[in-house]
Motif scaffolding. Structure first.
Motif, PDB file in Angstrom:
ATOM      1  N   GLU A 383       0.611  -1.366   0.244  1.00  0.00           N
ATOM      2  CA  GLU A 383      -0.040   0.008  -0.036  1.00  0.00           C
ATOM      3  C   GLU A 383       0.786   1.191   0.043  1.00  0.00           C
ATOM      4  O   GLU A 383       0.268   2.209  -0.608  1.00  0.00           O
ATOM      5  CB  GLU A 383      -1.019  -0.008   1.237  1.00  0.00           C
ATOM      6  CG  GLU A 383      -0.306   0.032   2.519  1.00  0.00           C
ATOM      7  CD  GLU A 383      -1.198   0.258   3.697  1.00  0.00           C
ATOM      8  OE1 GLU A 383      -2.479   0.829   3.102  1.00  0.00           O
ATOM      9  OE2 GLU A 383      -1.001   0.123   4.825  1.00  0.00           O
ATOM     10  N   ASN A 384       2.104   1.225   0.544  1.00  0.00           N
ATOM     11  CA  ASN A 384       2.846   2.329   0.442  1.00  0.00           C
ATOM     12  C   ASN A 384       3.455   2.930  -0.780  1.00  0.00           C
ATOM     13  O   ASN A 384       4.307   3.818  -1.038  1.00  0.00           O
ATOM     14  CB  ASN A 384       3.854   2.517   1.661  1.00  0.00           C
ATOM     15  CG  ASN A 384       3.147   2.471   3.014  1.00  0.00           C
ATOM     16  OD1 ASN A 384       2.257   3.263   3.231  1.00  0.00           O
ATOM     17  ND2 ASN A 384       3.757   1.588   3.900  1.00  0.00           N
ATOM     18  N   LEU A 385       3.658   1.768  -1.668  1.00  0.00           N
ATOM     19  CA  LEU A 385       4.196   1.929  -3.016  1.00  0.00           C
ATOM     20  C   LEU A 385       3.743   3.274  -3.768  1.00  0.00           C
ATOM     21  O   LEU A 385       2.519   3.567  -3.620  1.00  0.00           O
ATOM     22  CB  LEU A 385       4.001   0.917  -3.947  1.00  0.00           C
ATOM     23  CG  LEU A 385       4.568   1.102  -5.342  1.00  0.00           C
ATOM     24  CD1 LEU A 385       6.035   0.877  -5.090  1.00  0.00           C
ATOM     25  CD2 LEU A 385       4.428  -0.121  -6.126  1.00  0.00           C
ATOM     26  N   TRP A 386       4.478   4.040  -4.340  1.00  0.00           N
ATOM     27  CA  TRP A 386       4.455   5.307  -4.881  1.00  0.00           C
ATOM     28  C   TRP A 386       3.754   6.778  -4.042  1.00  0.00           C
ATOM     29  O   TRP A 386       3.743   7.737  -4.575  1.00  0.00           O
ATOM     30  CB  TRP A 386       3.170   5.336  -6.117  1.00  0.00           C
ATOM     31  CG  TRP A 386       3.234   4.187  -6.729  1.00  0.00           C
ATOM     32  CD1 TRP A 386       1.998   3.103  -7.052  1.00  0.00           C
ATOM     33  CD2 TRP A 386       4.309   3.846  -7.606  1.00  0.00           C
ATOM     34  NE1 TRP A 386       2.941   2.173  -7.947  1.00  0.00           N
ATOM     35  CE2 TRP A 386       3.849   2.561  -8.257  1.00  0.00           C
ATOM     36  CE3 TRP A 386       5.666   4.295  -8.216  1.00  0.00           C
ATOM     37  CZ2 TRP A 386       4.749   1.918  -9.208  1.00  0.00           C
ATOM     38  CZ3 TRP A 386       6.222   4.153  -9.057  1.00  0.00           C
ATOM     39  CH2 TRP A 386       5.946   2.721  -9.681  1.00  0.00           C
ATOM     40  N   ASP A 387       3.530   6.374  -2.713  1.00  0.00           N
ATOM     41  CA  ASP A 387       2.895   7.370  -1.946  1.00  0.00           C
ATOM     42  C   ASP A 387       3.718   8.579  -1.645  1.00  0.00           C
ATOM     43  O   ASP A 387       3.186   9.724  -1.593  1.00  0.00           O
ATOM     44  CB  ASP A 387       2.370   6.866  -0.449  1.00  0.00           C
ATOM     45  CG  ASP A 387       1.143   6.140  -0.741  1.00  0.00           C
ATOM     46  OD1 ASP A 387       0.522   5.913  -1.608  1.00  0.00           O
ATOM     47  OD2 ASP A 387       0.612   5.609   0.657  1.00  0.00           O
ATOM     48  N   ASP A 388       5.020   8.354  -1.714  1.00  0.00           N
ATOM     49  CA  ASP A 388       5.918   9.434  -1.412  1.00  0.00           C
ATOM     50  C   ASP A 388       6.355  10.265  -2.648  1.00  0.00           C
ATOM     51  O   ASP A 388       6.980  11.305  -2.559  1.00  0.00           O
ATOM     52  CB  ASP A 388       7.328   8.964  -0.637  1.00  0.00           C
ATOM     53  CG  ASP A 388       7.887   7.909  -1.631  1.00  0.00           C
ATOM     54  OD1 ASP A 388       7.335   7.376  -2.576  1.00  0.00           O
ATOM     55  OD2 ASP A 388       9.035   7.830  -1.300  1.00  0.00           O
ATOM     56  N   GLN A 389       5.586   9.888  -3.770  1.00  0.00           N
ATOM     57  CA  GLN A 389       5.994  10.667  -4.938  1.00  0.00           C
ATOM     58  C   GLN A 389       4.823  11.200  -5.826  1.00  0.00           C
ATOM     59  O   GLN A 389       4.904  12.044  -6.487  1.00  0.00           O
ATOM     60  CB  GLN A 389       6.815   9.545  -6.051  1.00  0.00           C
ATOM     61  CG  GLN A 389       7.845   8.907  -5.275  1.00  0.00           C
ATOM     62  CD  GLN A 389       8.318   7.757  -6.433  1.00  0.00           C
ATOM     63  OE1 GLN A 389       8.024   6.533  -6.211  1.00  0.00           O
ATOM     64  NE2 GLN A 389       9.244   8.064  -7.311  1.00  0.00           N
ATOM     65  N   TYR A 390       3.722  10.422  -5.508  1.00  0.00           N
ATOM     66  CA  TYR A 390       2.576  10.994  -6.427  1.00  0.00           C
ATOM     67  C   TYR A 390       1.158  10.852  -5.741  1.00  0.00           C
ATOM     68  O   TYR A 390       0.967  10.224  -4.731  1.00  0.00           O
ATOM     69  CB  TYR A 390       2.118   9.765  -7.503  1.00  0.00           C
ATOM     70  CG  TYR A 390       3.520   9.723  -8.433  1.00  0.00           C
ATOM     71  CD1 TYR A 390       3.693  10.580  -9.563  1.00  0.00           C
ATOM     72  CD2 TYR A 390       4.347   8.669  -8.244  1.00  0.00           C
ATOM     73  CE1 TYR A 390       4.566  10.355 -10.595  1.00  0.00           C
ATOM     74  CE2 TYR A 390       5.344   8.496  -9.103  1.00  0.00           C
ATOM     75  CZ  TYR A 390       5.396   9.315 -10.368  1.00  0.00           C
ATOM     76  OH  TYR A 390       6.542   9.050 -10.938  1.00  0.00           O
TER      77      TYR A 390
END
Length: 413
Positions: A383-390
């Protein structure tokens, strides 16, 4: 990344000799020869229970769908299912994803606009509005849509629905296929001017290009797995770049069949009969029902004839181990499943993973076990994939908050 529970709601108890009596899972099977009405009622309620369990255990969204006159999936009206799910998840941080009502088959399409608006209101602004063009067999054979008009009707209907949701004044609609003298929709969605819109497609065609042009989310609904989708994903992201859109992964959703168990060997054995049931019986769709002349636009037709690696696959000749090896179904221990999923979603840049955790003849007990194992041991790692970028601009605004799925699953167990 958002991880969602997708459900086809198939007939789970087809006879062993189904394939010898019928040439298709669509249209041909006779209700009175095969169906048990009590079982069908159980399927509906089991499906709702399975999806509500997924919400309780921390899935980000619940996906319905619509098909007609078949044993493969018979949510004939996904708005009925979506309304139950909206009410049943009151107070929960979970999206109701309608993937969804097919616009060309509904006249007038403002009826769907009203139903979706009701779901958004019931859910408190948690609707994701999915608008599939619809399978040719559903539109042309089951609903009498003239094949060559299907996509044209779709585009006009979608424009009408979007205007009906957001127009500040009563308006008249005088289109080629729909004429309405006074449109003043009651109710309207809570989410204004529009709820997030997702549009499904099976490949790179005019549908995908239209989705990118409108800046909606494209959902690649394929039963051939992440491994087989690299060509489609690569062409999609090339198209996104050529249109000047950003590379936000959340503009791309993908469907994957998944089976989790305590070990790889157990999973391979546990899900084998259900995988074969799914591909041998439920995906039994002859070309004359699927590739109806006139339903495809020219670009899609050319692609299908010149670059369609799936065309030569005889699904009924394959066994469960073949589906596993090809990645059509990802099965294994939680570690194996999450590693394969992570590799695939990164390679394809998937922002919304739609998990098909009930497939084929799986019982509700096995389905719930699959959901629980996935929620506990796989979902928290994804679930944390991409959260810090998009930022996920294709998600209900009220749900765009950081969640801790592991804690949700633990508290619900």
């Amino acid at each position: 990344m958002k991880v969602c529970m997708f459900h086809l709601m198939p007939y789970r108890d087809l006879p062993a000799d189904f394939g010898t009596h019928y040439n298709s899972a669509y249209i041909d099977p006779n209700w009175f020869d095969i169906a048990n009405p009590d079982l069908v009622g159980k399927y509906y309620n089991d499906t709702l229970d399975e999806m509500l369990l997924a919400a309780k255990l921390g899935f980000h969204g619940l996906c319905t769908n619509q098909h007609h006159q078949n044993v493969y999936g018979f949510m004939a009206n996904p708005s009925l299912m979506g309304a139950v799910l909206a009410r049943g998840t009151a107070g929960q941080n979970v999206a109701i994803i309608q993937l969804g009502s097919t616009l060309p088959s509904s006249t007038p399409p403002t009826r769907i606009a009203e139903e979706y608006a009701m779901i958004d209101c019931i859910s408190g602004g948690r609707l994701v509005a999915g608008f599939p063009t619809g399978l040719p067999s559903d539109a042309a054979l089951s609903n009498g849509v003239v094949p060559v008009e299907q996509r044209e009707r779709y585009r006009e209907a979608l424009a009408l629905v979007k205007k009906a949701w957001s127009a500040k004044e009563t308006f008249a609609w005088n289109g080629r296929h729909y004429q309405l003298g006074m449109v003043n929709l009651w109710p309207r969605p809570i989410q204004q001017p529009l709820p997030p819109i997702w549009i499904p497609g099976s490949g790179i065609s005019a549908t995908a290009e239209n989705v990118v042009n409108m800046d909606h989310c494209f959902c690649h609904l394929s039963y051939y797995g992440l491994k087989s989708a690299e060509f489609v994903a690569d062409r999609y992201w090339e198209m996104v770049a050529s249109k000047g859109r950003d590379d936000n992964p959340h503009r791309f959703s993908f469907l994957q069949l998944i089976g989790v168990a305590e070990s790889d060997a157990e999973a391979e054995d546990l899900y084998a009969e259900h995988a074969e049931y799914f591909f041998h019986k439920l995906l039994l769709i002859p070309p004359n029902y699927q590739a109806i002349p006139g339903c495809l636009d020219y670009a899609s037709l050319v692609q299908g004839l010149t670059n369609n690696p799936r065309a030569g696959i005889n699904l009924r000749a394959l066994k469960a181990k073949d589906y596993y090896e090809r990645g059509f179904v990802i099965v294994g221990s939680a570690k194996t499943v999450r590693e394969q999923l992570m590799d695939g979603v990164k390679r394809l840049r998937v922002g919304h993973l739609l998990t098909l955790l009930q497939f084929g003849s799986m019982s509700t007990e096995l389905t719930k076990q699959n959901i629980a194992l996935f929620a506990r041991d796989v979902l928290p790692y994804l679930e944390n994939l991409w959260d810090d970028q998009y930022e996920d601009r294709w998600w209900p605004e009220r749900l765009r908050v950081k969640r801790h799925v592991a804690a949700i699953a633990a508290s619900a167990s």
